[in-house]
Design an enzyme around this catalytic site. Structure first.
Site, PDB file in Angstrom:
ATOM      1  N   ASP A  55     -15.876  -3.532   8.555  1.00 29.86           N
ATOM      2  CA  ASP A  55     -15.957  -4.604   7.562  1.00 29.86           C
ATOM      3  C   ASP A  55     -15.512  -4.103   6.186  1.00 29.86           C
ATOM      4  OD1 ASP A  55     -16.847  -7.374   6.905  1.00 29.86           O
ATOM      5  OD2 ASP A  55     -18.247  -6.298   5.607  1.00 29.86           O
ATOM      6  N   LYS A  92     -12.164  -4.983   3.734  1.00 32.13           N
ATOM      7  CA  LYS A  92     -12.282  -5.374   2.329  1.00 32.13           C
ATOM      8  C   LYS A  92     -11.384  -4.529   1.416  1.00 32.13           C
ATOM      9  CE  LYS A  92     -16.976  -7.192   2.801  1.00 32.13           C
ATOM     10  NZ  LYS A  92     -18.408  -7.022   2.467  1.00 32.13           N
TER      11      LYS A  92
END
Length: 813
Positions: free
Chosen positions: A676, A680
């Site tokens: 994750d 980003k």
């Protein structure tokens, strides 16, 4: 004296006729009442005549329906003690009609003269029944057959009113007629030989205008089923408003371009006399309606209305052989005129290389054939190209007397259409500048009318139409926020946000009026079965202006649908990171589609939930700054975990707590594996202008390989318990150095990495609490002291607010 005309919808039922009686009872002046046939009867008469001419016995069934309709109306309206006269007269007329239809049946054809006679029964019967009903209600009424007053003669094969004779007849009759109300049938007349004729399209309006002009009436009132002429078609534009005052010229322009209330040729008699017209609503008689006068409106408004004509086609005559050759235009229009084909719009290039005309799509095949025949010589020699039509088009027009004195209206019109991806095929503007017209695809008409109406009439209130995919934690909070801020958005930001469609994994729902957000869970549970492709098709088919697709999921399949939305000028707002962290080619394509189709693609919540990280980064780049380095703690989930993990707890307990409180994905391994955070930092690098793939990012994972290899949450949590000692060792090492554990993402010199780091006291990351995120932007303008953005970076409430903020950004574009 006043002349009132009531159309077919106004006399469509006994209940409506009672409304007419109530309206007439309120008048003190002498009035002439012109009525159309009962709604739908004219079509039935034409149908019966056609069936009879084709020797189909079904005409008798249609005739029985016509008979039943009229006899039932008499019985319902007129008291039983007074019915016999009316019933006898109606039956007598219907017997004549039956005889005429039988004649058509036996000879197997119907002549224009016979057709006129058959169709005339609609107005004859309706006017007689209405007059008898009004008499039974003790009103001062006389019935007068328009065939006795209005005379016609043939001109070029058409029935033309003989105004000299007609005006004289009208003046003579009404000079001696003392009744308060005179009821006359519309549409019908007679020739000098007393043969029945009809006045064509809009014939009842024409009859009323003839009476008003002949008698120099105070006003002509046209009563219909709408409260006047509207700023746009109210069936397509819900926010359309009735126009209180309009000039003759504006009214005729709007009528020509699709406003069905008036048919311009029929009101010509009153225009020449300067008699005002008012359009009123039979069903809402207290509403003001639209007053049409000779003088120009003094409202100061530029655009008075927006209208359109559907079912249009374009014919283009072009070729090098047209340049400098006189007579080409004459031949082109002459051949169309001789075939009785009406040209609605004309535009010609100044180079004389082409002439383009708009015609009804119904005339296309005939037009192509006759034009190609007329220019066969030039076509054969390659001087002119064969005419190839374009179908499926419509004309949209802005109308207003004051438009010529205001600059930039054309630009405003075309810009508004362009922003909504409405392709303009042809543009035309009259020399009077009272009308600006353009040809567009017919499928875009509703979107175009609503976008233009919003721009020119709705006091800058912009309507945003949302289609929401995913109504779980984030989606539910998002919908609740929209509901809570509804009034604020309208009042302060001039935004009207409507949710038109929504879907979860089980059901989906569409409501073109807008889904009631105070009960969305209830109505969605009763929706149809969820179908991703059907959802996409429905959104595209609705073709609303200012459409926004909102993705609140973490689904790769949903992320793959973005091109189908952006390519149809539907904006996309998403908290789903998959699309922007996919192959760079896909990311770049989505950005290109957004630019090409003027459809914003916003994903602020991909990094930092509701924090303005991506927006700030975009502004830095747009203003000419350059990113040198990015350091960030970007996982609210991991920050929560390591802020709460210590030697009095277990790592497994803290991760389960984070999952329960909504700080992690349903599969917490997505957060803890670092994927994750990799997504980003990848997105931030790409938004900084760098070409980077997810595989280019170095990931120093703190999880054991066994944990990363688990196949479900149960296995994952078991592995965390198994390696508790390892996690405690990581914590103990940091504590011994008086450091805190933070999962850090870094980008510098085109290289990106993510991993768990020991952060010492004094560092900007050290005091980061809870689930907060922090980003340090080192740029050419901030080389040593970075630009810092810090705040809550996880949680459904702040993520929803970030999505909401992106919606508002689109609304302000």
């Amino acid at each position: 004296m006043k002349v009132l005309k009531f159309g077919g919808s106004s006399v469509a039922s006994p209940e409506n006729i009672i409304k007419i009686k109530n309206i007439l009872s309120s008048y003190d002046d002498r009035i002439i009442v012109v009525v159309s046939a009962f709604g739908g009867i004219t079509d039935q008469l034409l149908q019966a005549g056609d069936l009879a001419a084709r020797q189909k016995t079904e005409y008798k069934e249609v005739l029985r329906e016509i008979e039943s309709r009229h006899l039932d109306t008499v019985k319902e309206l007129i008291p039983i003690t007074s019915q016999s006269k009316a019933l006898s007269k109606v039956k007598s007329e219907l017997n004549v009609l039956e005889t005429l239809l039988e004649g058509a049946y036996f000879i197997g054809e119907i002549t224009p003269k016979l057709s006129d006679k058959i169709v005339s029964f609609g107005e004859l019967l309706s006017s007689y029944i209405i007059s008898e009903y009004l008499i039974s209600e003790e009103l001062d009424v006389v019935y007068k057959d328009s065939r006795d007053l209005i005379k016609t003669f043939k001109l070029a094969g058409k029935n033309v009113v003989d105004f000299a004779v007609t005006d004289s007849n009208c003046r003579d009759f009404f000079a001696t007629n003392t009744a308060s109300i005179s009821v006359c049938p519309g549409f019908i007349a007679t020739s000098k030989n007393d043969e029945i004729t009809t006045l064509g399209r809009g014939g009842s309006d024409y009859t009323a205008a003839i009476y008003a002009a002949a008698l120099e009436a105070d006003i002509l009132e046209i009563w219909t089923d709408v409260s006047g002429m509207y700023t746009a078609n109210p069936k397509l534009v819900k926010q359309a408003k009735a126009i209180t005052h309009i000039s003759y010229e504006e009214a005729m322009e709007l009528s020509h371009f699709g406003a069905k209330v008036l048919y311009p040729p029929t009101i010509q008699p009153v225009l020449s006399k300067g008699i005002s017209i008012i359009i009123k609503n039979t069903f809402k008689p207290d509403e003001a309606g639209t007053l049409i006068t000779k003088s120009k409106n003094d409202s100061g408004k530029t655009v008075r209305g927006i209208s359109h004509i559907g079912n249009m086609a374009l014919l283009s005559l072009e070729g090098p052989g047209m340049v400098g050759i006189p007579g080409i235009s004459k031949r082109f229009f002459e051949v169309l005129s001789q075939a009785d084909i009406s040209v609605v719009l004309i535009t010609q290039a100044s180079s004389e290389h082409s002439i383009c005309v708009g015609i009804s799509a119904d005339d296309v095949e005939q037009s192509v054939e006759i034009v190609n025949d007329a220019f066969a010589y030039e076509i054969e020699r390659g001087k002119i190209k064969q005419v190839i039509p374009e179908k499926g088009l419509a004309i949209v027009a802005l109308v207003g007397d004051n438009m010529k004195s205001h600059q930039g209206l054309s630009g405003k019109m075309f810009s508004t259409l362009g922003k909504n991806n409405v392709n303009i095929r042809v543009i035309a503007q009259g020399a009077s500048e009272r009308n600006i017209s353009c040809v567009i695809n017919e499928k875009d008409v509703k979107k175009a009318l609503n976008a233009l109406h919003e721009e020119f009439f709705e006091e800058n209130v912009k309507q945003l139409n949302l289609f929401v995919m995913g109504v779980g934690n984030v989606g539910a909070k998002f919908l609740n926020q929209i509901k809570a801020q509804e009034k604020y958005l309208k009042k302060n930001l001039k935004l009207n946000v409507r949710v038109i469609g929504m879907s979860n994994s089980r059901t989906m729902l569409f409501d073109e009026k807008g889904i009631q957000l105070d009960k969305w869970e209830e109505v969605l549970s009763k929706g149809e079965k969820a179908d991703r492709q059907l959802f996409i098709q429905k959104v595209n088919d609705l073709n609303y202006r200012n459409s926004i697709f909102v993705d609140n999921t973490a689904s790769a399949e949903i992320a793959e649908t973005y091109p189908s939305f952006l390519g149809n000028s539907i904006s996309v707002v998403t908290c789903n990171k998959i699309a922007c962290s996919s192959d760079y080619e896909n990311y770049s394509n989505l950005k290109s589609l957004a630019r090409e189709y003027n459809a914003p693609f916003l994903f602020e919540t991909n990094v930092g939930a509701g924090l303005p990280i991506i927006d700030t980064l975009k502004n830095l780049i747009a203003s000419g700054d350059k990113i040198l380095k990015i350091q960030a703690v970007l996982s609210g989930s991991l920050n929560f975990v390591f802020n709460n993990f210590n030697d009095t707890t277990t790592f497994q307990e803290i991760v389960k707590r984070a999952q329960k409180e909504g700080y992690t994905e349903p599969d917490p391994k997505i957060d803890l594996s670092g994927i994750d955070v990799m997504r980003k930092i990848l997105i931030l690098a790409r938004e900084s202008g760098y070409v980077l793939e997810i595989d280019d990012i170095k990931n120093d994972s703190f999880l054991p390989e066994e944990s990363l290899a688990t196949k479900n949450n149960e296995e994952f949590f078991e592995s965390l318990a198994k390696y508790e000692a390892d996690f405690q060792k990581i914590y103990g090492n940091a504590k011994a150095k008086n450091c805190k554990l933070k999962y850090v993402a870094q980008f510098e010199n085109g290289q990106a990495s993510v991993g768990l780091q020991e952060i010492p006291k004094g560092h900007d990351f050290y005091n980061l609490e809870g689930s907060d995120n922090i980003v340090l932007f080192y740029t050419e303008r901030y080389p040593s002291l970075p630009l810092i953005i810090k705040g809550a970076g996880a949680g459904s409430e702040v993520t929803a607010s970030g999505i909401f903020a992106d919606i508002i950004r689109i609304g302000n574009f």
